[in-house]
Design a protein around this motif. Sequence first.
Motif, short mmCIF file in Angstrom:
data_model
loop_
_atom_site.label_atom_id
_atom_site.label_comp_id
_atom_site.label_asym_id
_atom_site.label_seq_id
_atom_site.Cartn_x
_atom_site.Cartn_y
_atom_site.Cartn_z
N ARG A 308 0.82 -1.22 0.00
CA ARG A 308 0.00 0.00 0.00
C ARG A 308 0.85 1.26 0.00
O ARG A 308 0.40 2.32 -0.43
N ALA A 309 2.04 1.16 0.56
CA ALA A 309 2.96 2.31 0.60
C ALA A 309 2.25 3.51 1.25
O ALA A 309 1.82 3.42 2.40
N TYR A 310 2.04 4.60 0.51
CA TYR A 310 1.41 5.78 1.11
C TYR A 310 -0.11 5.80 0.92
O TYR A 310 -0.78 6.69 1.45
N TYR A 311 -0.64 4.85 0.15
CA TYR A 311 -2.11 4.75 0.03
C TYR A 311 -2.66 4.39 1.42
O TYR A 311 -2.14 3.52 2.11
N ALA A 312 -3.72 5.09 1.84
CA ALA A 312 -4.37 4.86 3.12
C ALA A 312 -3.51 5.25 4.32
O ALA A 312 -3.82 4.93 5.46
N GLY A 313 -2.41 5.96 4.04
CA GLY A 313 -1.65 6.61 5.11
C GLY A 313 -2.25 8.00 5.33
O GLY A 313 -3.42 8.22 5.00
N PHE A 314 -1.47 8.96 5.88
CA PHE A 314 -2.05 10.31 6.03
C PHE A 314 -1.06 11.40 5.63
O PHE A 314 0.15 11.23 5.72
N ILE A 315 -1.64 12.49 5.18
CA ILE A 315 -0.85 13.56 4.56
C ILE A 315 -1.50 14.91 4.89
O ILE A 315 -2.70 14.96 5.13
N GLY A 316 -0.69 15.96 4.86
CA GLY A 316 -1.28 17.30 5.00
C GLY A 316 -0.37 18.28 5.70
O GLY A 316 0.66 17.90 6.25
N PRO A 317 -0.76 19.57 5.67
CA PRO A 317 0.06 20.61 6.26
C PRO A 317 -0.03 20.66 7.79
O PRO A 317 -1.09 20.52 8.36
N LEU A 318 1.12 20.87 8.39
CA LEU A 318 1.25 20.98 9.85
C LEU A 318 1.95 22.29 10.15
O LEU A 318 3.01 22.56 9.57
N GLY A 319 1.35 23.11 11.00
CA GLY A 319 2.05 24.32 11.47
C GLY A 319 2.25 25.39 10.41
O GLY A 319 3.02 26.33 10.62
N LEU A 320 1.60 25.29 9.26
CA LEU A 320 1.71 26.34 8.25
C LEU A 320 0.45 27.20 8.39
O LEU A 320 -0.65 26.66 8.47
N ASN A 321 0.62 28.52 8.42
CA ASN A 321 -0.53 29.40 8.68
C ASN A 321 -1.23 29.03 9.98
O ASN A 321 -2.46 29.10 10.08
N ASN A 322 -0.47 28.52 10.96
CA ASN A 322 -1.02 28.08 12.25
C ASN A 322 -2.12 27.05 12.11
O ASN A 322 -3.09 27.06 12.87
N ARG A 323 -1.99 26.19 11.13
CA ARG A 323 -3.06 25.23 10.88
C ARG A 323 -2.54 23.81 10.97
O ARG A 323 -1.37 23.55 10.71
N LEU A 324 -3.44 22.91 11.31
CA LEU A 324 -3.14 21.49 11.22
C LEU A 324 -4.31 20.90 10.45
O LEU A 324 -5.46 21.05 10.84
N SER A 325 -4.02 20.29 9.32
CA SER A 325 -5.09 19.75 8.47
C SER A 325 -4.58 18.49 7.81
O SER A 325 -3.88 18.57 6.81
N ILE A 326 -4.93 17.37 8.39
CA ILE A 326 -4.38 16.10 7.90
C ILE A 326 -5.50 15.23 7.33
O ILE A 326 -6.60 15.19 7.89
N PHE A 327 -5.20 14.54 6.25
CA PHE A 327 -6.21 13.76 5.52
C PHE A 327 -5.72 12.34 5.30
O PHE A 327 -4.51 12.09 5.26
N VAL A 328 -6.68 11.44 5.08
CA VAL A 328 -6.33 10.05 4.76
C VAL A 328 -6.07 10.00 3.25
O VAL A 328 -6.86 10.52 2.46
N ASN A 329 -4.96 9.38 2.88
CA ASN A 329 -4.57 9.37 1.46
C ASN A 329 -5.33 8.29 0.67
O ASN A 329 -4.84 7.17 0.50
N ILE A 330 -6.55 8.66 0.24
CA ILE A 330 -7.31 7.77 -0.65
C ILE A 330 -7.68 8.57 -1.91
O ILE A 330 -7.41 9.76 -1.97
N ARG A 331 -8.32 7.88 -2.88
CA ARG A 331 -8.60 8.47 -4.21
C ARG A 331 -7.28 9.07 -4.74
O ARG A 331 -7.21 10.26 -5.09
N CYS A 332 -6.26 8.25 -4.77
CA CYS A 332 -4.92 8.74 -5.06
C CYS A 332 -4.21 7.81 -6.04
O CYS A 332 -4.67 6.69 -6.27
N MET A 333 -3.12 8.29 -6.59
CA MET A 333 -2.30 7.41 -7.42
C MET A 333 -0.83 7.71 -7.23
O MET A 333 -0.44 8.85 -6.94
N LYS A 334 -0.07 6.65 -7.40
CA LYS A 334 1.38 6.77 -7.36
C LYS A 334 1.83 6.96 -8.80
O LYS A 334 1.39 6.24 -9.69
#
Length: 377
Positions: A308-334
Amino acid sequence: MQITSTEKISVSKGISVCLEKNLIFAAYRLPNQQDPEIVIQKSPKKNRIHKDDNYYNLKGFLVAPFAETEKYPSFIISPDIYASKHLSDEQYNELQSLKVLPVLSDESHLPVAVGHDDYLGQIENIIGQIEQGNFEKVVLSRVKVLPGNYISRLAHIFDELTCAYPNAFIFIFNAGPHLWIGATPEPLLKAQNGTMHTVSLAGTRAFSEQNLNIGAWNSKERLEQEYVTRYISKVLSKFNLADVELVGPYTKQAGNLVHLRTDFSFRSEELKNCLGKFLKELQPTPAVCGMPRIQSLELIAKLEKHERAYYAGFIGPLGLNNRLSIFVNIRCMKVLQKRLALFVGGGITADSDPEDEWKETELKAETLISVLRKVEE
Ligand SMILES: C=C(O[C@H]1C=CC=C(C(=O)O)[C@@H]1O)C(=O)O
């Protein structure tokens, strides 16, 4: 070449330059936001992170795999250059001056595509194990391989994804051999004004006005999503989170699909010192893994022919613009040099119909394939 211009340099142009140079970078557009953002790291070295690190002090674009291994580590892309909407002339000149990095080919570990009959066989195996009482739910995935070199078209694909899916998290990231792009509908963790939010998302139907009506959904679909809700509730109580509020289930459109969703919110203070641990406990939820979790991870590793590698892992910005917004990596392609590997999966429960589950993954693949068709027109 130095530029000083009045013409603005878009994030899309930034993506193209980063890809030409094979730099470590990420670009994304948050759900229901106008402007895309870009994070470019100057150093060619991956900044690995561990769950015990204090995530609250990290800044950059976080990338975590489905299952942590040497080959697929968690890392953060440093915001040495960070821009929203446009890069300044100065940033663009800095980007132009960065050295080209060698392409680290991952072609020796090609994701294996699974055809209709094999996929149905794997589903029947899972249903058999559920009937024996070993599992309540397991999320099986497969890969669809599309031949072609899409790298020079990725900036265009990114732009098209942002137009096609305004309420999704659109992203592209590149680090060494790991180049991924997608449009995920699944938030994992968001912090806003002292409150944290997560969601339980599962159950899939083709989009129609009728399917937006929760009354149209059957008990099998509701249970499939209920498993995720129960699991998240359990993790929240394990971390003693106070003031947990729950809204749902309700239906939520995701492009050509509709899902069932329940929203959770709670005070963010409590997670300040254990965010990494919390994320690792939360993810993978039964929206992408199964119940019970450890046994599901083992069964998935045994049955699926791809990593699966990074499929179904999590991704997103941390600490940029004082925001934390993390998502599950689906509907994606390598993205590989000569092909695309689309990852699609679905939750299998006792009442799953294997043929319907296949169709569901075909529908999920359409999220990206419909956009690929557009850039080929
Ligand atoms: C695992 C995927 O979707 C998850 C999220 C929403 C609905 C799902 C489902 O109905 O099975 C899955 O749990 C995927 O798109 O690859």
